[in-house]
Design an enzyme around this catalytic site. Structure first.
Site, PDB file in Angstrom:
ATOM      1  N   GLU A 234      -1.711   6.334  -1.087  1.00  0.00           N
ATOM      2  CA  GLU A 234      -3.138   6.451  -0.761  1.00  0.00           C
ATOM      3  C   GLU A 234      -3.292   7.528   0.310  1.00  0.00           C
ATOM      4  O   GLU A 234      -3.758   8.618   0.031  1.00  0.00           O
ATOM      5  CB  GLU A 234      -3.691   5.107  -0.264  1.00  0.00           C
ATOM      6  CG  GLU A 234      -5.166   5.162   0.134  1.00  0.00           C
ATOM      7  CD  GLU A 234      -5.572   4.025   1.082  1.00  0.00           C
ATOM      8  OE1 GLU A 234      -4.698   3.421   1.731  1.00  0.00           O
ATOM      9  OE2 GLU A 234      -6.792   3.767   1.187  1.00  0.00           O
TER      10      GLU A 234
ATOM     11  N   HIS B  26       0.852  -1.186   0.000  1.00  0.00           N
ATOM     12  CA  HIS B  26       0.000   0.000   0.000  1.00  0.00           C
ATOM     13  C   HIS B  26       0.898   1.249   0.000  1.00  0.00           C
ATOM     14  O   HIS B  26       1.734   1.408   0.894  1.00  0.00           O
ATOM     15  CB  HIS B  26      -0.867   0.049   1.251  1.00  0.00           C
ATOM     16  CG  HIS B  26      -2.038  -0.887   1.229  1.00  0.00           C
ATOM     17  ND1 HIS B  26      -1.927  -2.220   0.977  1.00  0.00           N
ATOM     18  CD2 HIS B  26      -3.372  -0.651   1.433  1.00  0.00           C
ATOM     19  CE1 HIS B  26      -3.136  -2.774   1.031  1.00  0.00           C
ATOM     20  NE2 HIS B  26      -4.029  -1.857   1.303  1.00  0.00           N
TER      21      HIS B  26
HETATM   22 ZN   LIG Z   1      -6.192  -1.858   0.993  1.00  0.00          ZN
END
Ligand SMILES: [Zn+2]
Length: 334
Positions: free
Chosen positions: A196, A193
């Site tokens: 974001e 990740h």
């Molecule tokens: Zn996620």
């Protein structure tokens, strides 16, 4: 998409196992374990999740109702049986062994259960499911390395990837290099990740630290045009989750989402739900919403599914089967 004679085969690569649990399934599990979840449900039986803080509170409370191998079997089957009926032909899902550990579920038993449910989904629906072992960034470096070591000690053919979720702003990516190296050494493909909750510098840090095959989200790369060019040149797939991004407030609406720009700039984009039970979405709605708001054609949507097959972590034989399904759909339905 609704005018297609046969639903487009859909592919999903970014979804968290606990985030798939519908309120109905959560109540079933809560009854099984004598847990009260009324404080996280509204009058219509939906999760209370009007903002990020409330979402986390509801998510954490719901997750307390998931305890046993049978719970994981039931919730995974429930999610994917519905998705298969919506046209999903391949799914990868994040699982974190740290979650059920306090309830006594060992890694081996957890993975055996996930493998069994994947076998049943393939037998019942022809849907192929694979798993991504996932550490939680804000749990720290030792936790990440311990998570990766599960793959080293107990390799399993259906556990094909290693990822890192959690609070992206905590800890620099380079601190987690050893964990990713352990996972890679165990034969897993890597995703993380990034981009974001933090900006493009987080994506660059992850790319520099790990040999990533994909980026989890990466949706804020547009803040650095040079990075966009690099991602397009290197064809690094992005696991985009538009409804999740809008829910969390990264973009005001789907109209403001950069999906169409990324698609037109040649980025290898995929569509995903992230935590569908909380973000009022499912994989079919994700394709439909982005098609409607960004004026994508059936051929464009096929490209998105093909991107996801290219980016999948499964073996080549499985990819060839999936590609044949997409080619078949293109021949008959485009
Ligand atoms: Zn996620």
């Amino acid at each position: 998409m609704t005018d297609f004679k046969t639903p487009l085969p859909l592919v999903e690569l970014h979804c968290h196992i606990e985030g798939t649990v519908s309120p109905e399934m959560a109540l079933k599990l809560a009854r099984r374990h004598n847990i009260d979840l009324s404080h996280i449900l509204d009058g219509d039986g939906n999760y209370l999740a009007s903002d990020f803080a409330e979402f986390i509170k509801s998510y954490d409370a719901m997750a307390q109702a998931i305890r046993t191998a049978q719970d994981y079997f039931d919730l995974t089957y429930d999610y994917y049986a519905k998705a298969a009926k919506d046209g999903l032909c391949y799914g990868e899902i994040f699982f974190s062994p740290a979650h059920p550990e306090p309830f006594g579920l060992t890694y081996e038993a957890y993975v055996d259960t996930l493998s069994a449910v994947a076998d049943k989904l393939e037998a019942d629906f022809g849907l192929i499911v694979r798993y991504i072992l996932t550490c939680v960034r804000h749990e720290g470096v030792e936790h990440a390395e311990a998570t990766a070591r599960f793959a080293e000690k107990h390799p399993h053919p259906k556990v094909v990837g290693f990822g890192m979720a959690g609070h992206e702003t905590q800890g620099h990516a380079s601190e987690f290099k050893k964990a990713f190296d352990i996972a890679e050494g165990a034969g897993l493909h890597l995703t993380c990740h990034a981009g974001e909750l933090a900006g493009p510098e987080s994506i660059r840090a992850a790319l520099d630290a790990f040999s990533l095959k994909r980026i989890g989200h990466g949706v804020r790369c547009h803040e650095d045009p040079e990075l966009v060019t690099e991602l397009a040149d290197r064809q690094i797939p992005l696991e985009l989750c538009p409804s999740s991004n809008v829910f969390i407030g990264i973009f005001g609406s789907l109209d403001d989402h950069p999906f169409r720009d990324y698609f037109d700039q040649g980025l290898k984009v995929t569509l995903n739900t992230d935590d569908p039970a909380f973000f009022d979405t499912d994989i079919r709605r994700e394709y439909e919403r982005i098609a409607d708001t960004h004026n994508l054609s059936p051929a464009d949507l096929l490209t998105i599914s093909r991107n996801a097959v290219d980016a999948a972590f499964c073996d080549d034989a499985t990819k060839q089967r999936l590609k044949a399904r997409l080619d078949d759909w293109a021949d008959n339905c485009l």
